[in-house]
Enzyme design. Structure first.
Site, PDB file in Angstrom:
ATOM      1  CG  LEU A 148      23.481  71.997  39.697  1.00  0.00           C
ATOM      2  CD1 LEU A 148      22.590  70.766  39.562  1.00  0.00           C
ATOM      3  CD2 LEU A 148      22.638  73.264  39.591  1.00  0.00           C
ATOM      4  CG  ASP A 149      24.919  75.458  46.116  1.00  0.00           C
ATOM      5  OD1 ASP A 149      25.904  75.935  45.524  1.00  0.00           O
ATOM      6  OD2 ASP A 149      24.084  76.146  46.731  1.00  0.00           O
ATOM      7  CG  MET A 150      27.669  68.234  48.156  1.00  0.00           C
ATOM      8  SD  MET A 150      28.873  68.129  49.506  1.00  0.00           S
ATOM      9  CE  MET A 150      29.067  66.348  49.669  1.00  0.00           C
TER      10      MET A 150
END
Length: 557
Positions: A405-407
């Site tokens: 997942l994106d940060m």
């Protein structure tokens, strides 16, 4: 004399302290003085009559709509007075010079410049190529060649089929005659079959040679034109490369110590080894160059977009943006040498102290609820991540990351504990057999449901931003459904059917998608306390028991 400085009035400066450090150009909140200066520049752009440029804001305007990045630089002169400079990226209204703005680092458009002289030569070569390619005789030869090439291919293929039929027929005759003829008579018959076979091959060779001669004759007649076009194109390529190299040397950038460095020298130290197109034409390098040439002290910078967004990327009218990394980062590393900058926010771990909740665990995998702002895997500068925390928690087991997942995105993440489980679940992801549902909050009202199909690729000049690209982009497909409206925003469900970087963020923000950035999206929209995007639901088959596993965690916003 620094005649492009616009000084602040006492009222404009009241209550605003000067910045203690210069703006970190690649991730910043504009200093209040930068906001004031940008506001005055925006007012000027709204009211000016000195140039005519179609920014795409007026539907009745003529010509191609081209939005622009503008920049302001807060400076202090040798008498301690504070003001600001303005610049634009590239050209504005087909010119490099406007009274309100600093000049370019190098003006390739000045009258009688080597650039324009070489451009005339290149344009002449282009015209020669066009003249040859539009010559009636050349066009007729090409058309005749293409027609005969198709005709020859058809006749040769038809004759090959005829030969194949004859060969099969001879084979059948051999089988039949072998059973009824004496050995001596069969030998005579076989000699006849060989004679027929050789005759067929001879006819084929005659046909093939006849077509080859015809096509070679036409090709020879065309060679005079083709060779001249190839020579001109090679000459154009060599002159263009030489011109580009000469330009790279003309762009020479200063820093506060008075050291100069050419564009070529700056980018020779990068991975790519050469400058990208239009490097050195961005607003911030222009502003710093003017400041250093005129003994002005740079205090803060900011850039904002003005006008319609480009079709491929996402730029919102009037919004502040960081300097681009691909073109500007190497240049600014030289120009800002010795200047104390604000801390790089990308070196600070925003996930520190945030809990990583394990919502399911067995001997084969673990499912966690990742908090927003925690990395999935270690980054270049920050090691704290889902991976490192699980590695510490598991002690003797190596966590095997299956997806990320994106940060800034929160929500469900599955991590394998065995190679067998990793291989099986990863295969389900690759085959798109895993059901994923995200919940997001959009910055506008969106109605209904649908599907977004916009191919994406990385912006090579400004990583990690993505752009829509129908030529080189990878397929990106998203289903969506609006759930409810909350104070001018829309809660929405997303089902990503592909897994491209920033897919949901781009599909939400792009004008050919929903044209409604996710709340808190600092890349494609406007920053907030967080990115309102949450991986809420995950469904896949257990790698060992083959049971259907379903997990859901509410978004909390």
């Amino acid at each position: 004399m620094a005649d492009r400085v616009i000084y602040f009035t006492d009222d404009e400066r009241t209550g605003i302290a000067l910045p203690e450090k210069f703006t970190f150009p690649f991730y910043y909140e504009p200093h209040p003085l930068s906001v004031v200066a940008a506001g005055k520049l925006k007012h000027y752009l709204e009211t000016q009559t000195g140039f005519d440029h179609n920014f795409g804001l007026d539907k009745d305007a003529e010509g191609l709509a081209i939005g622009k990045m503008f920049g302001v630089l807060i400076v202090q002169d040798n008498q301690g007075k504070t003001g600001y400079l303005c610049a634009f990226s590239g050209k504005l209204a087909d010119s490099n010079h406007h009274p309100m703005f600093v000049p370019p680092v190098f003006d390739m458009l000045v009258e009688d410049s080597f650039f324009l002289k070489e451009q005339y030569i290149l344009n002449d070569i282009n015209q020669q190529v066009k003249d040859i390619e539009s010559d009636d005789k050349y066009i007729a030869l090409k058309a005749e060649y293409e027609q005969l090439a198709k005709q020859s291919e058809k006749e040769i293929n038809d004759f090959k089929k005829y030969l194949k039929t004859n060969k099969q027929d001879r084979k059948k005759q051999r089988q039949e005659q072998k059973e009824i003829l004496s050995e001596a008579d069969y030998a005579t018959f076989e000699a006849l079959m060989i004679k027929h076979s050789l005759h067929d091959k001879h006819r084929f060779n005659v046909l093939y040679k006849d077509w080859e001669d015809k096509l070679n004759t036409l090709h020879t007649n065309m060679a005079h034109f083709d060779n001249r076009v190839e020579q001109l194109k090679q000459e154009r390529k060599e002159k263009s490369n030489a011109l580009q190299q000469q330009l790279f040397e003309q762009y020479s950038f200063l820093n506060q110590s008075g050291q100069t460095k050419s564009l070529h020298a700056i980018f020779s130290e990068t991975v790519f080894g050469r400058p990208p197109s239009a490097a050195g034409e961005c607003a911030t390098p222009k502003l710093l160059q003017y400041a250093f040439l005129n003994n002005l002290i740079p205090l803060a910078m900011a850039e904002f977009w003005w006008g319609a967004s480009p079709k491929s990327e996402i730029r919102l009218h009037g919004q502040f943006y960081p300097a681009c990394t691909g073109k500007c980062k190497p240049i600014l590393a030289h120009m800002l040498q010795g200047i104390t900058l604000d801390d790089d926010p990308l070196l600070i771990n925003p996930g520190e102290g945030k809990e990583l909740d394990i919502i399911y665990e067995d001997d084969y995998f673990v499912v966690v609820n990742k908090p927003n702002d925690l990395l999935s895997v270690p980054g270049i500068n920050i090691s704290d991540s889902v991976y490192t925390r699980l590695k510490f928690a598991f002690k003797d087991i190596e966590p095997l990351i299956i997806h990320r997942l994106d940060m800034a995105t929160s929500g469900l993440l599955v991590v394998a504990k065995t190679k067998e489980a990793h291989k099986d679940i990863q295969r389900q992801f690759l085959k798109r057999a895993v059901t994923k549902r995200y919940t997001a909050l959009l910055s506008k009202i969106v109605e209904g449901e649908g599907e977004i199909n916009l191919p994406l690729r990385v912006d090579l000049d400004d990583r990690p931003r993505q752009v829509v690209c129908f030529e080189y982009g990878k397929k990106a497909l998203t289903k969506w459904k609006a759930i409810e409206h909350i104070n001018g925003t829309t809660k929405i469900h997303f089902w990503p059917l592909t897994g491209r970087t920033h897919q949901l963020r781009m599909h939400a923000a792009h004008e050919m998608g929903l044209n409604a950035p996710i709340v808190g999206d600092d890349l494609y929209g406007t920053s907030a306390e967080r990115l309102y995007l949450h991986a809420a639901y995950l469904e896949f088959v257990h790698p060992i028991t083959k049971q259907l596993m379903q997990f859901e965690v509410k978004e909390g916003f």
